[in-house]
Design a protein around this motif. Structure first.
Motif, PDB file in Angstrom:
ATOM      1  N   ASP A  42      40.760  54.251  37.236  1.00 59.87           N
ATOM      2  CA  ASP A  42      41.991  54.996  36.956  1.00 59.87           C
ATOM      3  C   ASP A  42      41.775  56.478  36.662  1.00 59.87           C
ATOM      4  OD1 ASP A  42      40.789  54.528  34.507  1.00 59.87           O
ATOM      5  OD2 ASP A  42      42.646  53.983  33.485  1.00 59.87           O
TER       6      ASP A  42
ATOM      7  N   THR B 147      39.294  39.799  40.334  1.00 56.67           N
ATOM      8  CA  THR B 147      37.988  40.339  39.973  1.00 56.67           C
ATOM      9  C   THR B 147      36.967  39.948  41.041  1.00 56.67           C
ATOM     10  OG1 THR B 147      37.215  38.406  38.736  1.00 56.67           O
ATOM     11  CG2 THR B 147      38.529  40.055  37.508  1.00 56.67           C
TER      12      THR B 147
ATOM     13  N   ALA C  66      36.388  44.740  38.306  1.00 61.70           N
ATOM     14  CA  ALA C  66      37.689  44.824  38.952  1.00 61.70           C
ATOM     15  C   ALA C  66      37.477  45.093  40.439  1.00 61.70           C
ATOM     16  CB  ALA C  66      38.511  45.948  38.332  1.00 61.70           C
TER      17      ALA C  66
ATOM     18  N   GLN D  30      42.828  52.640  42.672  1.00 61.08           N
ATOM     19  CA  GLN D  30      43.711  51.670  42.029  1.00 61.08           C
ATOM     20  C   GLN D  30      43.041  50.308  42.021  1.00 61.08           C
ATOM     21  OE1 GLN D  30      47.232  51.668  44.435  1.00 61.08           O
ATOM     22  NE2 GLN D  30      48.083  53.481  43.454  1.00 61.08           N
ATOM     23  N   VAL D  31      43.272  49.574  40.940  1.00 55.54           N
ATOM     24  CA  VAL D  31      42.741  48.227  40.802  1.00 55.54           C
ATOM     25  C   VAL D  31      43.707  47.244  41.448  1.00 55.54           C
ATOM     26  CG1 VAL D  31      42.244  46.420  39.092  1.00 55.54           C
ATOM     27  CG2 VAL D  31      41.446  48.753  38.716  1.00 55.54           C
ATOM     28  N   ARG D  32      43.176  46.245  42.110  1.00 56.21           N
ATOM     29  CA  ARG D  32      43.995  45.135  42.612  1.00 56.21           C
ATOM     30  C   ARG D  32      44.255  44.238  41.410  1.00 56.21           C
ATOM     31  NH1 ARG D  32      44.770  42.369  47.622  1.00 56.21           N
ATOM     32  NH2 ARG D  32      44.580  44.437  48.519  1.00 56.21           N
ATOM     33  N   GLU D  33      45.466  44.227  40.939  1.00 54.56           N
ATOM     34  CA  GLU D  33      45.820  43.481  39.732  1.00 54.56           C
ATOM     35  C   GLU D  33      45.530  41.997  39.879  1.00 54.56           C
ATOM     36  OE1 GLU D  33      46.669  44.750  36.793  1.00 54.56           O
ATOM     37  OE2 GLU D  33      46.567  46.775  37.641  1.00 54.56           O
ATOM     38  N   GLY D  34      44.910  41.433  38.842  1.00 56.76           N
ATOM     39  CA  GLY D  34      44.680  39.996  38.793  1.00 56.76           C
ATOM     40  C   GLY D  34      43.542  39.481  39.647  1.00 56.76           C
TER      41      GLY D  34
ATOM     42  N   ASN E 234      42.168  48.244  45.119  1.00 56.72           N
ATOM     43  CA  ASN E 234      43.189  48.078  46.153  1.00 56.72           C
ATOM     44  C   ASN E 234      42.802  49.039  47.269  1.00 56.72           C
ATOM     45  OD1 ASN E 234      45.447  47.499  47.606  1.00 56.72           O
ATOM     46  ND2 ASN E 234      46.809  48.748  46.355  1.00 56.72           N
TER      47      ASN E 234
END
Length: 186
Positions: free
Chosen positions: A162, A51, A70, A45-49, A73
């Motif tokens: 993803d 980079t 990115a 999963q990407v940590r939103e917001g 998480n």
């Protein structure tokens, strides 16, 4: 549990129907697993917001020519702490081997090396980690929580974030759609 049964260097996948929704479709590189517990870095999963350049700028490190990627998480424990999973062609004073999959570094040294173009050839960054106390992971595995996949460097370094959960199952030769979300009792 013998050393051969420990999961360091493997990829831990959340089973369909995972009992903890925070870890649904979770993909973790198992960095440490022994009689004292386990530590994994989430890569699914990407940590939103956030980079990589954001992290460097916050730490006062000039990003230089480093690619802006990115950040994953890594897990719910210490979500502000950074970790870099990377190829074994670079090592710093705090680097630990995660054989046979990769290496793990958690220092400013690796961040500076990447920014200066002298770091590892392959890498990804994560914030936070997943941790288990002694025997906790083994208990979760007995209750249909996790599957321990073989190490698959191509999933770690060459697969979009993803797509890593499905890609790891495919690399194992398993169609996750055919898995049950419950276990039985014999």
């Amino acid at each position: 549990m013998t050393e051969e049964q420990y999961l360091s260097g493997r990829i831990l996948l959340a089973m369909p129907g995972m009992f903890d929704p925070r870890f649904e479709r979770s993909v973790n590189v198992m960095c440490v697993h022994d009689e004292n517990g386990a530590l994994g870095i989430g890569i699914g999963q990407v940590r939103e917001g956030v980079t990589f350049h954001d992290v460097l700028n916050e730490l006062g490190i000039d990003p230089g020519a480093a690619p802006d990627r990115a950040v994953c998480n890594g897990g719910p424990v210490e979500p502000g702490r950074g970790f870099v999973l990377h190829s074994t062609d670079w090592g710093g004073s705090d680097t630990i081997a995660v054989q046979p999959l990769c290496a793990l570094s958690a220092s400013m040294e690796v961040l500076r090396a990447i920014a200066e173009g002298r770091g590892p050839s392959r890498w990804l960054m994560a914030l936070g980690y997943a941790g288990w106390g002694a025997g906790q992971l083994e208990g979760e595995m007995r209750h249909h929580g996790w599957y321990a996949a073989d190490p698959h460097p191509e999933v770690l370094f060459d697969t979009p974030v993803d797509e890593r959960w499905n890609a790891t199952w495919q690399a194992e030769g398993i169609d996750p759609a055919l898995l049950s979300n419950a276990t039985g009792q014999a």
